[in-house]
Scaffold this motif. Structure first.
Motif, PDB file in Angstrom:
ATOM      1  N   ALA A   1       0.833  -1.207   0.000  1.00  7.89           N
ATOM      2  CA  ALA A   1       0.000   0.000   0.000  1.00  7.89           C
ATOM      3  C   ALA A   1       0.865   1.253   0.000  1.00  7.89           C
ATOM      4  CB  ALA A   1      -0.929  -0.008   1.206  1.00  7.89           C
ATOM      5  N   PHE A   2       1.967   1.220   0.730  1.00  8.25           N
ATOM      6  CA  PHE A   2       2.879   2.367   0.713  1.00  8.25           C
ATOM      7  C   PHE A   2       3.514   2.541  -0.662  1.00  8.25           C
ATOM      8  CE2 PHE A   2       3.064   1.623   5.431  1.00  8.25           C
ATOM      9  CZ  PHE A   2       2.467   2.824   5.779  1.00  8.25           C
ATOM     10  N   ASP A   3       3.787   1.427  -1.347  1.00  4.19           N
ATOM     11  CA  ASP A   3       4.312   1.517  -2.711  1.00  4.19           C
ATOM     12  C   ASP A   3       3.328   2.244  -3.623  1.00  4.19           C
ATOM     13  OD1 ASP A   3       6.597   0.142  -2.026  1.00  4.19           O
ATOM     14  OD2 ASP A   3       5.940  -1.776  -2.868  1.00  4.19           O
ATOM     15  N   GLU A   4       2.057   1.869  -3.535  1.00  4.54           N
ATOM     16  CA  GLU A   4       1.037   2.504  -4.378  1.00  4.54           C
ATOM     17  C   GLU A   4       0.869   3.972  -4.007  1.00  4.54           C
ATOM     18  OE1 GLU A   4      -0.441   1.335  -6.975  1.00  4.54           O
ATOM     19  OE2 GLU A   4       0.117  -0.782  -6.854  1.00  4.54           O
ATOM     20  N   ALA A   5       0.943   4.274  -2.717  1.00  4.64           N
ATOM     21  CA  ALA A   5       0.820   5.667  -2.287  1.00  4.64           C
ATOM     22  C   ALA A   5       1.990   6.496  -2.794  1.00  4.64           C
ATOM     23  CB  ALA A   5       0.726   5.738  -0.766  1.00  4.64           C
ATOM     24  N   ALA A   6       3.188   5.938  -2.719  1.00  8.40           N
ATOM     25  CA  ALA A   6       4.369   6.657  -3.201  1.00  8.40           C
ATOM     26  C   ALA A   6       4.267   6.935  -4.689  1.00  8.40           C
ATOM     27  CB  ALA A   6       5.627   5.850  -2.887  1.00  8.40           C
ATOM     28  N   ALA A   7       3.722   5.989  -5.443  1.00  8.74           N
ATOM     29  CA  ALA A   7       3.564   6.185  -6.884  1.00  8.74           C
ATOM     30  C   ALA A   7       2.608   7.328  -7.200  1.00  8.74           C
ATOM     31  CB  ALA A   7       3.074   4.889  -7.531  1.00  8.74           C
ATOM     32  N   LEU A   8       1.709   7.615  -6.278  1.00 14.26           N
ATOM     33  CA  LEU A   8       0.795   8.746  -6.448  1.00 14.26           C
ATOM     34  C   LEU A   8       1.407  10.055  -5.974  1.00 14.26           C
ATOM     35  CD1 LEU A   8      -2.610   7.225  -5.253  1.00 14.26           C
ATOM     36  CD2 LEU A   8      -1.927   7.711  -7.606  1.00 14.26           C
TER      37      LEU A   8
ATOM     38  N   ALA B   1      -8.506   3.895  -7.403  1.00 14.31           N
ATOM     39  CA  ALA B   1      -7.932   2.836  -8.226  1.00 14.31           C
ATOM     40  C   ALA B   1      -6.674   2.276  -7.578  1.00 14.31           C
ATOM     41  CB  ALA B   1      -7.631   3.366  -9.629  1.00 14.31           C
ATOM     42  N   ALA B   2      -5.833   3.169  -7.048  1.00 11.85           N
ATOM     43  CA  ALA B   2      -4.616   2.718  -6.381  1.00 11.85           C
ATOM     44  C   ALA B   2      -4.939   1.948  -5.109  1.00 11.85           C
ATOM     45  CB  ALA B   2      -3.730   3.918  -6.066  1.00 11.85           C
ATOM     46  N   ARG B   3      -6.009   2.345  -4.443  1.00 14.64           N
ATOM     47  CA  ARG B   3      -6.429   1.658  -3.219  1.00 14.64           C
ATOM     48  C   ARG B   3      -6.745   0.191  -3.512  1.00 14.64           C
ATOM     49  NH1 ARG B   3     -11.511   3.453   0.693  1.00 14.64           N
ATOM     50  NH2 ARG B   3     -12.783   2.482  -0.913  1.00 14.64           N
ATOM     51  N   LEU B   4      -7.471  -0.057  -4.578  1.00 13.46           N
ATOM     52  CA  LEU B   4      -7.795  -1.443  -4.936  1.00 13.46           C
ATOM     53  C   LEU B   4      -6.543  -2.202  -5.353  1.00 13.46           C
ATOM     54  CD1 LEU B   4     -11.205  -1.385  -6.845  1.00 13.46           C
ATOM     55  CD2 LEU B   4     -10.708  -2.326  -4.579  1.00 13.46           C
ATOM     56  N   ARG B   5      -5.644  -1.551  -6.077  1.00 11.60           N
ATOM     57  CA  ARG B   5      -4.386  -2.230  -6.428  1.00 11.60           C
ATOM     58  C   ARG B   5      -3.610  -2.584  -5.172  1.00 11.60           C
ATOM     59  NH1 ARG B   5      -4.083   1.948 -10.333  1.00 11.60           N
ATOM     60  NH2 ARG B   5      -2.442   3.005  -9.142  1.00 11.60           N
ATOM     61  N   ALA B   6      -3.607  -1.668  -4.205  1.00 10.43           N
ATOM     62  CA  ALA B   6      -2.904  -1.918  -2.945  1.00 10.43           C
ATOM     63  C   ALA B   6      -3.505  -3.108  -2.211  1.00 10.43           C
ATOM     64  CB  ALA B   6      -2.944  -0.668  -2.073  1.00 10.43           C
ATOM     65  N   VAL B   7      -4.824  -3.178  -2.158  1.00  7.12           N
ATOM     66  CA  VAL B   7      -5.484  -4.305  -1.482  1.00  7.12           C
ATOM     67  C   VAL B   7      -5.192  -5.607  -2.214  1.00  7.12           C
ATOM     68  CG1 VAL B   7      -7.702  -5.290  -0.836  1.00  7.12           C
ATOM     69  CG2 VAL B   7      -7.288  -2.845  -0.502  1.00  7.12           C
ATOM     70  N   ASP B   8      -5.258  -5.570  -3.536  1.00  3.98           N
ATOM     71  CA  ASP B   8      -4.985  -6.771  -4.331  1.00  3.98           C
ATOM     72  C   ASP B   8      -3.592  -7.307  -4.026  1.00  3.98           C
ATOM     73  OD1 ASP B   8      -5.322  -8.701  -6.516  1.00  3.98           O
ATOM     74  OD2 ASP B   8      -3.901  -7.435  -7.604  1.00  3.98           O
TER      75      ASP B   8
END
Length: 281
Positions: free
Chosen positions: A18-25, A84-91
């Motif tokens: 989830a932190f990876d996805e947040a950083a990408a944003l 969208a990033a939230r769902l990727r993070a959960v996945d």
């Protein structure tokens, strides 16, 4: 059911994926709060700090203002990108924590279907966070359905909890002071909500004047009774989805959630001491 579902929701706030996805944003991930506020408030759109502080209740408005931009700032597409990033993070998190075999299992698909039935029975009138999450389209993958259902149900319960606190006459910081006083977590854990020492002390004085705390800051019998009333009312306000699912469906869902719950708790991602009681039974 809350104890079983909350860790499955809360992984989002602690998992490295989830932190990876947040950083990408573009969010600062040196601490968890920038992504926490982004993930949790995204269903509301771009509400601004005042509305987020109102909906989240227990956080200091000054703290919220540090992490939530004013409404209208930034791109209008930002909430959609965060969702969208939230769902990727959960996945990614579920695949890492629960394992591919569990994610693809018929048992998890059954759990997701049952949890969705409960979530769809959750009334959202007067419950802004539950309503915002319930209005989102359902994902296709069962493990994402399970997470979204868990999220709707926990926000439904949380919105009802805030109503119970209001009826009890406990403002946001008083709610935390009284919760700490009954031993929900040590006081330093509640410092994460951003209230100053002066604000905490003033709340303790108000609670002492009401007879909820004694002169030493310990909870009184009246205070324990008030907190018990809050929890009972919270349970009552959270009961409708489970009544709709029925005792057999609820028991079956509880059985199916045992393995994922153990994986979430055993992952080491969730803090041992927290303001939500995660992991306590």
């Amino acid at each position: 059911m809350w104890h079983l579902l909350e860790p499955l929701h809360a992984l989002l706030y602690y998992a490295p994926e989830a932190f990876d996805e947040a950083a990408a944003l573009g969010f600062d991930t040196a601490e968890r709060w920038p992504s926490y506020f982004a993930w949790r408030s995204a269903p509301l759109g771009a509400p601004g700090p005042a509305r987020v502080a109102s909906a989240f209740y227990s956080f200091s408005p000054a703290m919220v203002a540090r992490y939530v931009p004013e409404a209208g700032e930034g791109s209008g597409e930002a909430p959609a990108a965060v969702l969208a990033a939230r769902l990727r993070a959960v996945d990614r998190t579920y695949r890492a924590v629960l394992g591919e075999d569990t994610v693809k299992s018929p048992e998890l698909a059954e759990a997701a279907a049952l949890a969705r039935r409960a979530a769809e029975a959750a009334g959202t009138a007067g419950r802004p966070l539950a309503a915002a999450n319930a209005a989102l389209p359902w994902p296709e993958a069962p493990h994402l359905v399970l997470w979204q259902a868990a999220t709707i149900l926990r926000e439904h319960r949380g919105d009802g909890h805030l109503a119970a606190l209001l009826v009890a006459g406990l403002d946001p910081v008083e709610a935390l002071v009284s919760f700490a006083a009954i031993g929900a977590a040590p006081e330093p854990v509640f410092e994460s909500r951003g209230w100053s020492a002066a604000e905490w002390a003033a709340a303790r004085e108000r609670l002492t004047a009401r007879g909820i705390l004694d002169a030493d800051g310990a909870v009184t019998d009246e205070g324990r009774a008030l907190r018990a009333e809050v929890e009972q009312r919270t349970d009552e306000l959270a009961a409708a989805p489970w009544a709709a699912l029925g005792p057999e469906g609820t028991a079956r869902l509880a059985e199916l959630l045992g393995g994922p719950w153990l994986s979430a708790i055993g992952s080491g991602l969730l803090p041992a001491e927290n303001t939500l009681g995660i992991g306590k039974v």
